[in-house]
Design a protein around this motif. Structure first.
Motif: not given
Length: 229
Positions: A222, A127-130, A121-122, A118, A132-133, A225
């Motif tokens: 990413h 974002t945390a949601t992105q 990507y962070e 995680l 996660d996905r 957005k």
């Protein structure tokens, strides 16, 4: 090996070796005790049951994964390294694919890996949601590719038991599959080339190509957005 001298670490390492050779279906306490030169009852002094032992073995091998230093490599390199190492781990221990299908897997080793995945990507600004996905998408991709390796390992064990019937069944099934494939032009063209190793065989570089395409898509999504698109 006496009960007092037998340790949980010895049991877990022996279980991993047993799983590597005999698969999840071949693991039982009696066979493990024999490998350890100990009674099966002695094993139960250190692990609750077979399911508990499988989880301990799983978490132990998850600890084999090295985590890239996010301060020295870019996120794409880190993501690629982690996915490639995870795929290699599944290849070394194909029984893990079976475990993930029938167990809720958890432990320090897996948590350490998942947290760092995680962070990859962070660190890139997801974002945390992105994140996660993205992490879930990459993990699912790796696991899906490793399923073929796990199936091959299981089939090899099956054929290794001296059963000519099983081998004949596989050959017959492949022959029928190729006969059907020959009715379709694109499949026929590939089967007729010397480069083809057989029906449904994946070309070299398939895993790498798919991984890069997946990461390209995640990066594009990413940045799109982030740019307000």
């Amino acid at each position: 090996m006496a009960r007092k001298t037998l340790t949980r670490d010895q049991i877990v390492h022996a279980a991993i070796e047993h799983l590597d050779t005999d698969g999840l279906e071949g693991l039982n306490m009696r066979a493990l005790g024999k490998r350890l030169n100990s009674a099966a009852t002695a094993v139960y002094w250190h692990v609750k049951n077979k399911d508990n032992l499988v989880l301990l073995a799983t978490d132990q091998v998850w600890g084999e994964l090295e985590l890239p230093d996010l301060a020295t490599v870019d996120w794409r390199t880190a993501a690629t390294t982690m996915a490639t190492d995870l795929y290699a781990m599944f290849t070394r221990h194909p029984w893990l694919v079976q475990v993930l299908a029938v167990h809720v897997v958890y432990g320090e080793g897996k948590a350490r890996h998942d947290d760092h995945h995680l962070a990859v990507y962070e660190t890139a600004g997801f974002t945390a949601t992105q994140a996660d996905r993205a992490a879930a998408a990459v993990f699912t991709y790796v696991l899906g590719n490793a399923a073929g390796t796990a199936a091959t390992a299981a089939l090899t064990r099956k054929l290794g038991d001296g059963s000519t019937t099983a081998e004949e069944q596989v050959k017959a099934a492949m022959t029928q599959a190729q006969e059907i494939a020959m009715r379709y032009p694109r499949l026929r063209a590939r089967l007729e080339t010397s480069a083809a190793t057989g029906y449904a065989a994946a070309p070299d570089g398939t895993f790498e190509l798919g991984l890069h395409a997946l990461l390209d898509g995640l990066e594009k999504q990413h940045t799109g957005k982030a740019g307000g698109h």
